[in-house]
Design a protein around this motif. Structure first.
Motif, short mmCIF file in Angstrom:
data_model
loop_
_atom_site.label_atom_id
_atom_site.label_comp_id
_atom_site.label_asym_id
_atom_site.label_seq_id
_atom_site.Cartn_x
_atom_site.Cartn_y
_atom_site.Cartn_z
N LEU A 115 0.66 -1.48 -0.15
CA LEU A 115 0.19 0.15 0.14
C LEU A 115 0.64 1.52 0.09
N ASP A 119 -4.50 4.37 -2.06
CA ASP A 119 -4.78 3.44 -2.22
C ASP A 119 -5.82 2.79 -1.93
N ALA A 140 -4.79 4.25 4.22
CA ALA A 140 -5.10 3.25 2.48
C ALA A 140 -6.70 4.10 3.04
N LYS A 167 -6.46 -1.67 -5.15
CA LYS A 167 -4.83 -2.20 -4.95
C LYS A 167 -5.45 -3.31 -4.70
#
Length: 407
Positions: A115, A119, A140, A167
């Motif tokens: 990450l 993301d 994230a 992701k």
């Protein structure tokens, strides 16, 4: 006058951010509480003699290696044992494994490696709260995918992939934490087909899969066609051996495993060599399957006591999951009930649960709660549910706050 020095803290770690895990373990430390809060195995079921003998064997026969530094990837014997266990569903060799200090470290290492800030990670709604923390701390943005009683909805997953370009997807398909739900085989195949077709990696968390009481066994999604090289499969021995050994592993293919090892070296160098070697000896020489069968027989009775007790005591509009295994029942009370203040009243009566809000990456359903049935006997479960029912009755009967009137 200069301002007092203070260390800079990233916002995700600031003290004002809620800490549901810390709050949970604070409650568990009280001896006067019947706790349905933590997914804590019953310590009376641990194989003390076998575990003790394994540590003693290692210290008697290979003490220098056991007390020395070892490889970051993990003890070769333990990696081989992990491969033997996982190969029942997914052909594996020792090279496919990184040994971790519990599967929680595996989750965090995966987040660090995969990450970058901004993301997207797709998660079930609800999902495991410590995974939410691990992914969020690594920058994230979590996007929840709707579920039904059989897990994540394939059509919703496909729409989220198209809209968000994630992701990876993080899923707990077997006896999910917190809901207790389990994906049937066809749902797993549908999910795998979508992930393979779209090329989205899967981080599959499977700490509870061995604890099946009933129903059709289902292999991990990572074992389905095309998914082996596209998945990281996380396991833990905490739920089936003992949490105190703090041993888990990540199973994967390709260069990602080396990258995970580099990240682990930066965090902890290695997991305990002594513990790894003792666990490897235990897995090679003791009957883990017999131990699991013994645990399942006990937990199944407690699941029935919890589920039936909730159905008897809760309002008819409430929904309770009926898990085929694992450790948790998930309750949706509905009716505008907020389980956050309900917890304080329940603790005052001597019973604890986990309010459901912490398990949502998006807008939470505040009427939800997670209850674990594995730690307590059926009689204790009944007493705790009586206390919870009284608490809920008081909350429902209490008058709503009077509305403020302007002049």
């Amino acid at each position: 006058m200069t301002a007092p020095f203070s260390f800079p803290v990233i916002p995700q770690l600031a003290g004002e951010v809620p800490d549901p895990l810390g709050d949970l373990f604070s409650v568990l430390s009280r001896g006067d509480i019947i706790s349905f809060a933590g997914g804590i195995p019953d310590a009376s079921l641990f194989e003390f003699d076998d575990i003790r003998a394994s540590f003693e064997f290692v210290l008697a026969h290979d003490e220098r290696r056991a007390l020395q530094y070892g490889s970051t990837e993990g003890d070769p014997g333990l990696r081989a044992e992990a491969a033997r266990l996982v190969s029942r569903d997914l052909p594996s060799t020792a090279e496919n494994f990184l040994i971790t200090t519990g599967s929680q470290e595996g989750i965090f290492l995966t987040a660090q490696v995969m990450l970058r800030p901004g993301d997207v990670v797709l998660v079930e709604e609800p999902t495991y709260l410590a995974a939410v923390q691990a992914f969020t701390l690594n920058g994230a943005r979590l996007v929840s995918v709707p579920t039904d009683d059989h897990g994540v909805l394939p059509d919703a997953l496909e729409r989220a992939i198209a809209a968000e370009r994630p992701k990876f997807a993080y899923l707990i398909p077997t006896f999910q934490n917190p809901s207790g739900k389990s994906m049937p085989p066809q749902r797993r195949r549908d999910v795998a087909e979508i992930l393979v077709r779209t090329g989205v990696p899967l981080v599959e968390d499977d700490p509870y899969g061995a604890l099946r009481f009933e129903g059709e066994p289902a292999p991990p999604i990572a074992s389905l066609p095309g998914m082996g090289r596209q998945s990281l499969l996380l396991h833990s021995l905490s739920k089936i051996m003992a949490p105190g050994v703090r041993i888990g592993w990540v199973r994967g293919d390709g260069p990602i495993m080396k990258t995970l090892a580099i990240a682990k070296a930066a965090v902890s160098l290695q997991s305990s060599a002594l513990t790894q070697m003792a666990v490897a000896h235990y897995l090679a020489n003791c009957d883990l399957d017999a131990h699991i069968r013994r645990v399942i027989d006990v937990y199944r009775v407690r699941r029935d006591a919890m589920y039936n007790g909730l159905i008897e005591r809760l309002p008819s509009a409430a929904h309770v999951t009926h898990p085929e295994g694992g450790m948790f029942c998930w309750v949706t009370l509905g009716g505008g009930i907020d389980t956050r203040p309900l917890l304080d009243a329940a603790v005052a009566r001597g019973v604890a649960f986990v309010p459901g809000w912490a398990f949502f990456a998006g807008t939470p359903d505040l009427s939800t709660m997670r209850l674990s049935y594995v730690t307590n006997s059926p009689a204790t479960i009944a007493e705790g549910l009586d206390r919870l029912a009284l608490t809920l009755a008081d909350a429902v009967a209490a008058p709503a706050p009077a509305a403020a009137h302007g002049r």
